[in-house]
Design a protein around this motif. Sequence first.
Motif, short mmCIF file in Angstrom:
data_model
loop_
_atom_site.label_atom_id
_atom_site.label_comp_id
_atom_site.label_asym_id
_atom_site.label_seq_id
_atom_site.Cartn_x
_atom_site.Cartn_y
_atom_site.Cartn_z
N ARG A 1 0.85 -1.20 0.00
CA ARG A 1 0.00 0.00 0.00
C ARG A 1 0.88 1.24 0.00
O ARG A 1 0.69 2.18 0.77
N TYR A 2 1.80 1.25 -0.93
CA TYR A 2 2.89 2.23 -0.99
C TYR A 2 2.48 3.40 -1.87
O TYR A 2 2.10 3.22 -3.03
N GLN A 3 2.57 4.60 -1.34
CA GLN A 3 2.24 5.81 -2.10
C GLN A 3 3.47 6.22 -2.91
O GLN A 3 4.45 6.72 -2.37
N ILE A 4 3.37 6.01 -4.21
CA ILE A 4 4.53 6.18 -5.08
C ILE A 4 4.84 7.65 -5.38
O ILE A 4 5.97 8.00 -5.70
N GLY A 5 3.82 8.50 -5.29
CA GLY A 5 4.04 9.93 -5.52
C GLY A 5 3.61 10.41 -6.89
O GLY A 5 3.64 11.61 -7.16
N ASP A 6 3.19 9.49 -7.77
CA ASP A 6 2.73 9.88 -9.11
C ASP A 6 1.22 10.13 -9.10
O ASP A 6 0.47 9.51 -8.33
N VAL A 7 0.80 11.02 -9.99
CA VAL A 7 -0.62 11.34 -10.14
C VAL A 7 -1.05 10.98 -11.55
O VAL A 7 -0.38 11.34 -12.53
N ILE A 8 -2.17 10.26 -11.67
CA ILE A 8 -2.67 9.87 -12.98
C ILE A 8 -4.14 10.25 -13.11
O ILE A 8 -4.81 10.52 -12.11
N LYS A 9 -4.62 10.25 -14.35
CA LYS A 9 -6.04 10.51 -14.61
C LYS A 9 -6.52 9.51 -15.65
O LYS A 9 -5.90 9.34 -16.70
N GLY B 1 1.15 14.25 -13.22
CA GLY B 1 2.12 14.95 -12.38
C GLY B 1 2.59 14.11 -11.21
O GLY B 1 2.48 12.88 -11.20
N ARG B 2 3.12 14.82 -10.23
CA ARG B 2 3.58 14.20 -9.01
C ARG B 2 2.87 14.85 -7.83
O ARG B 2 2.51 16.03 -7.88
N THR B 3 2.68 14.11 -6.76
CA THR B 3 2.04 14.68 -5.58
C THR B 3 2.90 15.79 -4.98
O THR B 3 2.39 16.62 -4.23
N LYS B 4 4.20 15.80 -5.29
CA LYS B 4 5.07 16.85 -4.79
C LYS B 4 5.62 17.72 -5.91
O LYS B 4 6.54 18.50 -5.69
N SER B 5 5.07 17.60 -7.12
CA SER B 5 5.52 18.41 -8.25
C SER B 5 4.33 19.23 -8.75
O SER B 5 3.62 18.82 -9.66
N PHE B 6 4.11 20.36 -8.11
CA PHE B 6 3.00 21.23 -8.44
C PHE B 6 3.30 22.60 -7.85
O PHE B 6 4.24 22.77 -7.06
#
Length: 500
Positions: free
Chosen positions: A341-349, A362-367
Amino acid sequence: MITKICSWIYRDRFKAFDRIAEQPEAVQREALQKLLDMAKDTEWGTNHHFEEIKSYEEYVARTPLTDYEILKNDIDRMRHGEKDILWKGRVKWYAKSSGTTNDKSKFIPVSKQALKDTHYKGGIDTVLTYMRNYPKSKVMDRFGLILGGSHQPNYNVPGSYVGDLSAVLIQNIPDILNMLRVPSKKTALLDDFEVKRDRIAREALHRNISSISGVPSWMMSVLNRVLEISGKDTIDQVWPHLEVFYHGGVAFAPYREQYHQLIANPDMHYEETYNASEGFFGIQSDPSDVAMLLMLDYGVFFEFIPLEEVGTEHPTVLPIWEVQENKNYALVISTSSGLWRYQIGDVIKFTSTRPYKFIITGRTKSFINAFGEELIVDNAEKGLQEACRKTGAIVQEYTAAPVFMDKEGQCRHQWVIEFKQPPADLNEFVTILDTALQRINSDYEAKRFKNLTLQELEIVPAREGLFNDWLKSKGKLGGQHKVPRLCNDRKIIEEILALN
């Protein structure tokens, strides 16, 4: 002949593609149960009672969300040679990727199971998908140019290494596939990218190359060196049978026009993959659609957190069968390397749920969300694409960050852009980009209203090679390293500006 044989051997694989589309919930529940069964006797599996879990719902109840900070101590024990911690047996390979808040680098375990079921399966499916889309292809009858990083010994554990994922894959690649690729393994694993770039170009120059694979930015650097050595104008003059570029790691849109100039052949094809240090997740299955097919049978179980809930105390977490189209989700994975259940940090749609196809947004930390504008990488890429199309400019690299308040008390976004071909009028480029971002992102538009919160964005043109120099200063030149696109603070952009 080799291409035809491969197509015949793996023809049944395409039936599995159909099942992914038609029975996604069943495929994913099977993947989860297999992971739990294989890891039930590990320390993590014992602590979370994997042997008792018979459903996804029980898995969620017994297993917390994790990230690298949570698993870091267990991974470090694994790196020191302990076995049966997060995954069964002793894991000897670790993919080194960008760091976290507290560490310069992350070290992602890569088990033998993950190499077989995830990474290599994804590589094979990528080629098979291409051959299915282009039945007349002879891609396997010639050589493939594959870029890779480097690896180093892992502590003092015999036979254990850390390095770029690409280096891990090259080091472990089956011998029969190794015969079909260039450069040599010795050259591919060199640490000094500038030396490696020259050697790769020279080794590949007189090979009959039909495919190239790698991160677009680094592949472009190698191809430019090939042109320098050969004296040719375009790559297809060097390799007339080159037909496909398998790319990933960064968004391809900013590089597309540059590749069209490098490779003049109108029949050249481009196929995107989503292959991260943590696993191989997606393949562009339809050349007319930029979205990728989420691969649900690679020994990875997927979950998704709505982007607006990332970082909250009790976020909603959804399995694949509960997601919706056109919503941004942070990716959560459970893998055959022991990431639970690892949060990789990538965001998808998701652009489709029949089958499940997606784009990386994007990335959860790239915004940038300094003023409530919630600007994500996907917005930036689309805005730049429009500005380039309308002005004829070509963007090579870029990064952006907020200016919180200048000496006039104004706030804005500041972009540093390295142009391969600058616009004739930079102010026009600025206006088009700023206007496009307002149209794409309603939050950005609201903050730009009458310049009350945000003023028009600023662009600082970068000198040639600036971003490469910054990466080199960080020891990240080559391999799979990428320039951060959007940052919510000014640390990185100030370092880059200092070198400009």
